[in-house]
Scaffold this active site. Sequence first.
Site, PDB file in Angstrom:
ATOM      1  N   SER A  59      91.766 -78.369 -57.897  1.00 23.87           N
ATOM      2  CA  SER A  59      90.538 -79.016 -57.401  1.00 23.87           C
ATOM      3  C   SER A  59      90.364 -80.418 -57.971  1.00 23.87           C
ATOM      4  O   SER A  59      90.990 -80.782 -58.968  1.00 23.87           O
ATOM      5  CB  SER A  59      89.309 -78.210 -57.823  1.00 23.87           C
ATOM      6  OG  SER A  59      89.365 -76.909 -57.314  1.00 23.87           O
TER       7      SER A  59
HETATM    8  N1  SAH Z   1      91.968 -73.135 -60.644  1.00 25.96           N
HETATM    9  C1  SAH Z   1      93.293 -73.603 -60.281  1.00 25.96           C
HETATM   10  C2  SAH Z   1      93.452 -73.822 -58.805  1.00 25.96           C
HETATM   11  C3  SAH Z   1      93.549 -72.592 -58.093  1.00 25.96           C
HETATM   12  S1  SAH Z   1      94.145 -72.699 -56.440  1.00 25.96           S
HETATM   13  C4  SAH Z   1      93.646 -74.882 -61.010  1.00 25.96           C
HETATM   14  O1  SAH Z   1      92.854 -75.358 -61.837  1.00 25.96           O
HETATM   15  O2  SAH Z   1      94.748 -75.371 -60.783  1.00 25.96           O
HETATM   16  C5  SAH Z   1      93.883 -70.997 -56.080  1.00 25.96           C
HETATM   17  C6  SAH Z   1      94.878 -70.081 -56.749  1.00 25.96           C
HETATM   18  O3  SAH Z   1      94.469 -68.756 -56.455  1.00 25.96           O
HETATM   19  C7  SAH Z   1      96.287 -70.247 -56.223  1.00 25.96           C
HETATM   20  O4  SAH Z   1      97.160 -70.489 -57.277  1.00 25.96           O
HETATM   21  C8  SAH Z   1      96.555 -68.897 -55.548  1.00 25.96           C
HETATM   22  O5  SAH Z   1      97.903 -68.479 -55.660  1.00 25.96           O
HETATM   23  C9  SAH Z   1      95.630 -67.978 -56.306  1.00 25.96           C
HETATM   24  N2  SAH Z   1      95.268 -66.742 -55.631  1.00 25.96           N
HETATM   25  C10 SAH Z   1      94.951 -66.532 -54.339  1.00 25.96           C
HETATM   26  N3  SAH Z   1      94.662 -65.240 -54.121  1.00 25.96           N
HETATM   27  C11 SAH Z   1      94.796 -64.599 -55.315  1.00 25.96           C
HETATM   28  C12 SAH Z   1      94.644 -63.253 -55.744  1.00 25.96           C
HETATM   29  N4  SAH Z   1      94.290 -62.269 -54.909  1.00 25.96           N
HETATM   30  N5  SAH Z   1      94.871 -62.967 -57.038  1.00 25.96           N
HETATM   31  C13 SAH Z   1      95.245 -63.938 -57.921  1.00 25.96           C
HETATM   32  N6  SAH Z   1      95.409 -65.228 -57.571  1.00 25.96           N
HETATM   33  C14 SAH Z   1      95.188 -65.562 -56.286  1.00 25.96           C
END
Ligand code: SAH
Length: 195
Positions: free
Chosen positions: A42
Amino acid sequence: MDDEKLRAFFRSLDRSLFVEGGLKPLAPLDRPLPIGFGQTVSQPTLVLDMTAALELDKNCRVLEIGTGSGYQTTFLAEFAGEVFTVERIPELSLQARERLARLGYSNIRFRTGDGSLGWAQYAPYDRIIVTAAAGSVPPRLIAQLKNGGRMLIPVGPPGLQELTLVTKDENGAVGARALYAVTFVELVGDFGWGK
Ligand code: SAH
């Protein structure tokens, strides 16, 4: 949580540590950046605002769903007591683990798996933060939130969600209110988007 300390930490943390190669020069910009596997980190001000809204302190046990690059995880580890973070993509989880270890944090446990189910082993949590978009709040996350706890989760369709603050009072009564519009990648999994 001390707002000045949070802001100072925000200014000191170099986001280029959390993206690869050619993207590093773009890290200071206040916009999302790709982190591979179709996922994004983000914009920094959103991470700052979400961290502030969690109202962390060093007694908090925090569950994070969607480790991604580990950038948000770093804020949690800095201002909470213990962090439990779940990521479904093993490569991202491993990379974040290495980054956070290099930064010297030892209060984080990483897990690869479906975070829409939470992480029952260490529940309940004082705080839960989901950084992927859900169609509705996954029931197991509500169950794993401690009385008196707070959860932040983007709720809504792909492309545009409401960042939702879910609270549980001391008697276990659950409340929810929308804070502002956000755009996150989709939460996949058993209680992910469209479920
Ligand atoms: N907070 C992170 C950005 C996250 S992007 C940062 O600071 O970089 C969203 C993330 O959620 C992605 O890496 C994706 O793979 C993960 N994601 C999506 N569905 C998920 C699930 N059911 N369990 C765990 N991770 C998940």
